[in-house]
Structures are given as structure tokens and as C-alpha cells.
Design a protein around this motif. Structure first.
Motif, PDB file in Angstrom:
ATOM      1  N   VAL A 167       0.831  -1.199   0.000  1.00 29.93           N
ATOM      2  CA  VAL A 167       0.000   0.000   0.000  1.00 29.93           C
ATOM      3  C   VAL A 167       0.869   1.253   0.000  1.00 29.93           C
ATOM      4  CG1 VAL A 167      -1.778   1.290   1.232  1.00 29.93           C
ATOM      5  CG2 VAL A 167      -1.889  -1.207   1.158  1.00 29.93           C
ATOM      6  N   ARG A 171       0.812   4.379  -3.230  1.00 29.25           N
ATOM      7  CA  ARG A 171      -0.195   5.380  -2.877  1.00 29.25           C
ATOM      8  C   ARG A 171      -0.724   6.125  -4.098  1.00 29.25           C
ATOM      9  NH1 ARG A 171       3.170   6.070   1.869  1.00 29.25           N
ATOM     10  NH2 ARG A 171       1.945   5.878   3.810  1.00 29.25           N
ATOM     11  N   ILE A 174      -2.795   4.050  -6.524  1.00 31.83           N
ATOM     12  CA  ILE A 174      -4.128   3.771  -5.998  1.00 31.83           C
ATOM     13  C   ILE A 174      -5.032   4.981  -6.195  1.00 31.83           C
ATOM     14  CG2 ILE A 174      -5.445   3.264  -3.895  1.00 31.83           C
ATOM     15  CD1 ILE A 174      -2.886   1.733  -2.925  1.00 31.83           C
ATOM     16  N   ILE A 195      -6.533   4.432   1.560  1.00 33.51           N
ATOM     17  CA  ILE A 195      -5.134   4.202   1.919  1.00 33.51           C
ATOM     18  C   ILE A 195      -4.927   4.223   3.435  1.00 33.51           C
ATOM     19  CG2 ILE A 195      -2.779   5.073   1.674  1.00 33.51           C
ATOM     20  CD1 ILE A 195      -3.633   6.128  -1.110  1.00 33.51           C
ATOM     21  N   SER A 198      -6.885   1.519   5.248  1.00 33.27           N
ATOM     22  CA  SER A 198      -6.329   0.182   5.008  1.00 33.27           C
ATOM     23  C   SER A 198      -5.056  -0.031   5.821  1.00 33.27           C
ATOM     24  CB  SER A 198      -6.042  -0.007   3.520  1.00 33.27           C
ATOM     25  OG  SER A 198      -7.234   0.089   2.760  1.00 33.27           O
ATOM     26  N   ASN A 250     -10.219  -0.322  -0.263  1.00 31.50           N
ATOM     27  CA  ASN A 250     -10.305  -0.610   1.165  1.00 31.50           C
ATOM     28  C   ASN A 250     -11.231  -1.778   1.475  1.00 31.50           C
ATOM     29  OD1 ASN A 250     -12.138   0.187   3.837  1.00 31.50           O
ATOM     30  ND2 ASN A 250      -9.931   0.298   4.169  1.00 31.50           N
ATOM     31  N   LEU A 253      -9.385  -4.892   0.719  1.00 32.61           N
ATOM     32  CA  LEU A 253      -8.206  -5.194   1.532  1.00 32.61           C
ATOM     33  C   LEU A 253      -8.537  -5.417   3.007  1.00 32.61           C
ATOM     34  CD1 LEU A 253      -5.236  -5.515   0.758  1.00 32.61           C
ATOM     35  CD2 LEU A 253      -4.834  -3.233   1.677  1.00 32.61           C
ATOM     36  N   THR A 281      -4.974  -3.455  -8.343  1.00 31.85           N
ATOM     37  CA  THR A 281      -4.883  -4.277  -7.132  1.00 31.85           C
ATOM     38  C   THR A 281      -4.263  -5.628  -7.460  1.00 31.85           C
ATOM     39  OG1 THR A 281      -6.820  -3.172  -6.198  1.00 31.85           O
ATOM     40  CG2 THR A 281      -6.175  -5.269  -5.218  1.00 31.85           C
TER      41      THR A 281
END
Length: 598
Positions: A167, A171, A174, A195, A198, A250, A253, A281
Motif C-alpha cells: 500500500v 499510494r 491507488i 489508503i 487500510s 479498502n 483489503l 490491485t
């Protein structure tokens, strides 16, 4: 350019099929534009392709730095379907970075005129590809679990650590992927919910893993002493996670983190409505995790159906109640335990002792966040009848402060797709026809319609049987209902299905106690909205129509663990009181049974 006219025709056709594509192209042009006073040079951005098709540029370079552009897979398919050649080009102008840049993602050839920048196109997988990948991943994970059915704390901690690093290292990618799927979504919203939230779950699991894995002592009845009892938590096996599109990273995850902490293998089915996030992902998971630890599957409804039909050791679904019922039915055929995170109409109650402007500010934040496309977003608000006007004016005023550019503000999130726009417009139109007053932050225009932006709106006192009162809104519309006595609000909430969230604004302890004891919801926030979801040590889940089961924190670890009861018999020289209860039953045995209440 080998096929500039053909590419232009294809792109025009793609825009005709979906106006959102025009916005994507416009944003790409903005990113390619140089700073003021910086000359631009012509360049060809082209896609390499293979037998499976082509893609749109995945990476662009501006002034020596790199940025990402991740359009949806549907956009790429539409360009193909429109008749473009498989290596179609797109002519754009932007400053040529110096010196030339080369890497495995693309190459810049400065010896050509114009300068050519080539980007490898990702392979677009088919439904058959995804079904085969799902089948193979499930078999591989089941085999791996049988080989290591109870990984130790170090192994689990290492998996969580690699997830966290994944993650942190991605960043920006994402942010770009999620924004691409929505068309417009504020980077700050993505940073907070996708982010930071998660990472918080990962960090909390790593810090508490030793305590969670420790055997839990239980008391032993006096009649069975000196024996002892304990509970040990063991992994279930292979866990399936079906993620939604609204918080696509999120909500994929976070449950996976809980399942991995519990020692399971996990396969995630990403939502087809957020294809860029799904593709990213899968790519970043493959960089950090073995397929037997964590795997990602893409695809549409046929893949989702096959996913739900598998004999999982546990299946978690996040989405609508209607689809959740279908998932539960599919799981029941294999006796698969399920966790269903659904939704419902989450109410707000504003008490008379709470400042109306402050309540309006906090509710407006919750309703506007992600344009209300959150399962715990406030759906309707009970406000003292004499304060309805003040609440409405304060709500809209706060909306204007949040988004000074109106509904076209870059921080104001788009609705995910055209179907969502049509559904929300239908709810508003039906409420107006039934006599409800509608107050909006702005008016829909052709531009906002193409951008899929629905104005932040209030619907005042619609009929209780109107569609906006009987269906979850899931958008930037808030119903406001006036009340005279708090009992009216409590009675109304009790008469409807149990919501996922409930929000009370007030300082009176007695009223607060009544609301907590007389209503039932998945979670509650006092004097705010939605923040119960972001608390890592609070369970998240629904009740009744809003869901089954829960995760986050300790409850997440427990959901994905088998709680195994272990009784250990003890006794000096093998003598235990239980032996008096063996047949044939003598006087002592009969006396003991009587003392035990039998």
C-alpha cells in the motif's frame, strides 16, 4: 502516425458510447499540457498490442516526472469495438522530457519526427480467463493450506507487513486508479478511506496478533475439576472476499487483512464497476504476495456467480441487500458460512439541545463524502419541526463552502455510472411528483450530466411510501423529516428494517440511552456520522437486513477463525470425580447427579 484518422474515429465513437470517456481524455490532455511559457512539441503516444487486443496509455511523462493514467477496461474495449486498428495511435502535444526515458513500462524514441513514446498495452482478460484463474487459484490455495494449515505468528506477520509495504509503495497509483474509475474523486478522500484506513487495519492487526493468537482460558465447572478448559483459534482455510465498487480498494483489503491475520488464504473478487482499481490491485498484489497467500480475480456477473458457488471455508460479501441474498443462497448449497456487509437507510436524529448549524455541517460532510456512495452514509434526518428550515439552509451553505466550484468542483465525486445517475434522478423526480420540496446545491446541466455529477440535495418531508423513503439512496440526496417529539423518530426507525448505521446528535443522556436501547442498528455514532467505520478496534457489520456478521479489530480475527474448544482432564493417579458417574450407577453417582441439578 500510422492510423491517425482511424484512431480519431475510434475515440469519437468511444465518447459517443460513454460521455465519461471525453472527461478522461480531457484530463489526460490537462496532464500533458506543459507549464506556462514552456513550448510544446508534437509527440505520438501509441500502444503496443498482442493477439488479445490493445489498451490506452498507462503512463505519461511531463517535465521529467511521471504520472499515471488508468482508464477503465471498458474504455479500451470500446476503442477496439469502434473499429480502430489494434495498434491505433493518439496524437497529442506536450513538452518532451529530457533526457530520453526508458523502462519496462515504455520507451521514448527521440530520433523520430515526431517523437514517439510507446507504451506496452496490458492484456485484456476474458471471462473464460478469469474463471480459469479462479479455479486454479482456489485449488492452489486449498493445497497450500493443507500443507500449512496453521501458520505461525511470524509467517502471518510477514504477510501483513508485505501488504502494508504494498500500500505504501503504491499510494499514487491507488489514487489515480480509483479516481479513474469514478471519473472525479478527490485525492484526499481516497487517501483517507482507501489508503489510511487500510494501513490502519494492517498496523492494528500486526500489533495485536500475538494477543489474538494466544489460547483463551475458560472456567471449568466445579464438577469437572481439576480439569481445565481453553479455546484455541485456528484458521478456517480458503476465504473468499467479494468487494464492492464504492470503496473498491479498502473494502477489498480490510477483510483480507483480518482473514490473513487469522492464518487463512484469501481470494478477492474485485468489482467490475471499478476496473482500473481491480487491475491495479491484482498487479500490486502479485508484486508482493504469492498466489497461494492472496490472489485477485476480476470479471463481471458470471465470474461473481462462479465465485459465490465455490466451497469456501468462509465467504464475505459487501454490497446490496438484493445481491447479498443471492450470495447467501449460493453459499448455503455448500454450507459455507457467510459474512454479509449490506446497507440500508441509516437515520440521523438531531435533538433540540444540539446546535443546528453544527449538526448540519457534520451531516453535510457525511452525505457529500464520495457523493453519498457509502453504505453507512446518512440517508434521512429527523430534525425538530421548527428547525427544519434552519437545518436545510445551514446544510446547503456548508455544501457551498465544501465545494466552492459547485457540483463541477474537482473535490466533488461523480456517480459511478450512468445507471446510478438515472436511479438518483428517478428518486428525485418521483419525490417532486408526490409533492416533496427539493432544495439543491445546483442544477443539472449537460456538462454535469456528462460528468455524472448529481447536485447535493435535500428532499423535505416526502410521503412515507415514496421510493426515496423505501429504497436506500446511496447518493448525494438527504431526506429531512420534521418531528415534534423524539418518540416519533424512534417509532419510525423501529418500524423499518435495521440500518447499518444510526446517528444521534444531542447531549441528553436519558434520550441517548433510549435511542441506544430501543433501536437496533449495525453501529452508532454519537454527535457525528460514519466515524464508527474508521475505528480499527470497533466491529463493523450489520444486523438483520443490513448484514450478517462483522469484522475489523478482534471481531475480524474471530470471524475468520475456528474457535476450538479444548478440555484437558487432570487428576492425581488418574483419579477424577467423573469416574463416579460411570455406570453401573451407585449411590455416590446418583447423589452427584442430584447435586448437579439432574
Amino acid at each position: 502516425m500510422r492510423d491517425q484518422a482511424g484512431a480519431a474515429d475510434a475515440i469519437a465513437a468511444a465518447i459517443a458510447l460513454d460521455p465519461r470517456n471525453a472527461i478522461r481524455l480531457g484530463k489526460l490532455h490537462q496532464r500533458l499540457a506543459g507549464p506556462a511559457g514552456h513550448g510544446s512539441a508534437g509527440a505520438v503516444v501509441q500502444n503496443e498490442s498482442d493477439a488479445h487486443g490493445t489498451g490506452f496509455p498507462r503512463r505519461v511523462f511531463v517535465g521529467g516526472c511521471h504520472r499515471f493514467f488508468l482508464p477503465s477496461a471498458a474504455f479500451r474495449r470500446r476503442i477496439l469495438a469502434a473499429g480502430s486498428s489494434r495498434d491505433a495511435d493518439l496524437l497529442v502535444g506536450f513538452p518532451v522530457p529530457q533526457p530520453p526515458y526508458h523502462d519496462d513500462r515504455g520507451r521514448i524514441e527521440t530520433g523520430t519526427d515526431p517523437v514517439t513514446i510507446t507504451f506496452p498495452a496490458p492484456r485484456i482478460s476474458t471471462a473464460d480467463d478469469e474463471l480459469q484463474h479462479l479455479k486454479e487459484s482456489f485449488a492452489a490455495q486449498a493445497k497450500a493450506f493443507h500443507g500449512d494449515s496453521n501458520p505461525d505468528r511470524r509467517t502471518r506477520g510477514d504477510r501483513l507487513h508485505r501488504l502494508g509495504e504494498m500500500v505504501k509503495a503504491n499510494r499514487q497509483r491507488i489514487i489515480e486508479a480509483v479516481a479513474s474509475d469514478f471519473g472525479t474523486r478527490a485525492a484526499e478522500e481516497i487517501r483517507l478511506t482507501e489508503i489510511a484506513a487500510s494501513l490502519a487495519q494492517i498496523d492494528y492487526a500486526r500489533k495485536n496478533l500475538r494477543r489474538w493468537m494466544r489460547p483463551r482460558r475458560r472456567s471449568t465447572s466445579i464438577w469437572f475439576l481439576p480439569g481445565s478448559g481453553r479455546v484455541i483459534c485456528q484458521p478456517l482455510g480458503v476465504v473468499g472476499v467479494m468487494a464492492p465498487w464504492n470503496l473498491p480498494f479498502n473494502l477489498a483489503l480490510a477483510p483480507a487483512v483480518a482473514a490473513i491475520a487469522a492464518g487463512n488464504r484469501v481470494i478477492i473478487k474485485m468489482s467490475e464497476a471499478a476496473p482500473a482499481t481491480g487491475e491495479l490491485t491484482r498487479a500490486i498484489v502479485r508484486e508482493r504476495m504469492d498466489e497461494t497467500e492472496l490472489s485477485v480475480v476480476l470479471g463481471a456477473a458470471d465470474v461473481a456467480q462462479a465465485f459465490a458457488d465455490l466451497p469456501w471455508n468462509h465467504l464475505l460479501f459487501t454490497g446490496s441487500t438484493s445481491v447479498g441474498r443471492k450470495v447467501a443462497l449460493a453459499a448455503a448449497r455448500n454450507l459455507v458460512p457467510v459474512t454479509l456487509e449490506l446497507g440500508g437507510k441509516s437515520p440521523v436524529i438531531v435533538d433540540r439541545d444540539f446546535p443546528i448549524e453544527e449538526a448540519a455541517k457534520r451531516v453535510a460532510w457525511g452525505k457529500a463524502f464520495n457523493a453519498g456512495q457509502i453504505c453507512v452514509a446518512p440517508d434521512y434526518a429527523f430534525v425538530p419541526r421548527e428547525k427544519v428550515h434552519d437545518f436545510a439552509q445551514a446544510f446547503l451553505a456548508q455544501g457551498r463552502r465544501y465545494f466552492p466550484g459547485g457540483i463541477m468542483d474537482d473535490a466533488y465525486t461523480s456517480i459511478i455510472d450512468e445507471r446510478g445517475v438515472s436511479r438518483l434522478e428517478g428518486l428525485l423526480g418521483a419525490a417532486r411528483q408526490m409533492g416533496a420540496e427539493v432544495l439543491s446545491l445546483g442544477e443539472m446541466t449537460d456538462v454535469s450530466r456528462r460528468s455524472r455529477k448529481i447536485p447535493l440535495s435535500l428532499v423535505i418531508d416526502p410521503p412515507r411510501d415514496s421510493s426515496i423513503m423505501t429504497n436506500e439512496i446511496f447518493g448525494p440526496l438527504l431526506v429531512v423529516l420534521g418531528y415534534d417529539k423524539i418518540d416519533e423518530a424512534i417509532a419510525f426507525i423501529r418500524s423499518r428494517e435495521n440500518p447499518l448505521g444510526l446517528y444521534y446528535f444531542g447531549h441528553d443522556k436519558a434520550t441517548r440511552g433510549r435511542i441506544l436501547s430501543e433501536t437496533l442498528s449495525g453501529g452508532v455514532a454519537i454527535n457525528d456520522v460514519m466515524l464508527q467505520y474508521l475505528q480499527v478496534d470497533l466491529p463493523f457489520g450489520g444486523v438483520g437486513a443490513s448484514g450478517i456478521g462483522r469484522y475489523h479489530g478482534t471481531e475480524g480475527f474471530d470471524t475468520f477463525s475456528h474457535h476450538r474448544a479444548v478440555f484437558t482432564q487432570r487428576g492425581p493417579l488418574g483419579v477424577t470425580g467423573l469416574k463416579f458417574l460411570y455406570p453401573p450407577y451407585g449411590a455416590i453417582g446418583k447423589r452427584l447427579i442430584s447435586m448437579m441439578g439432574g
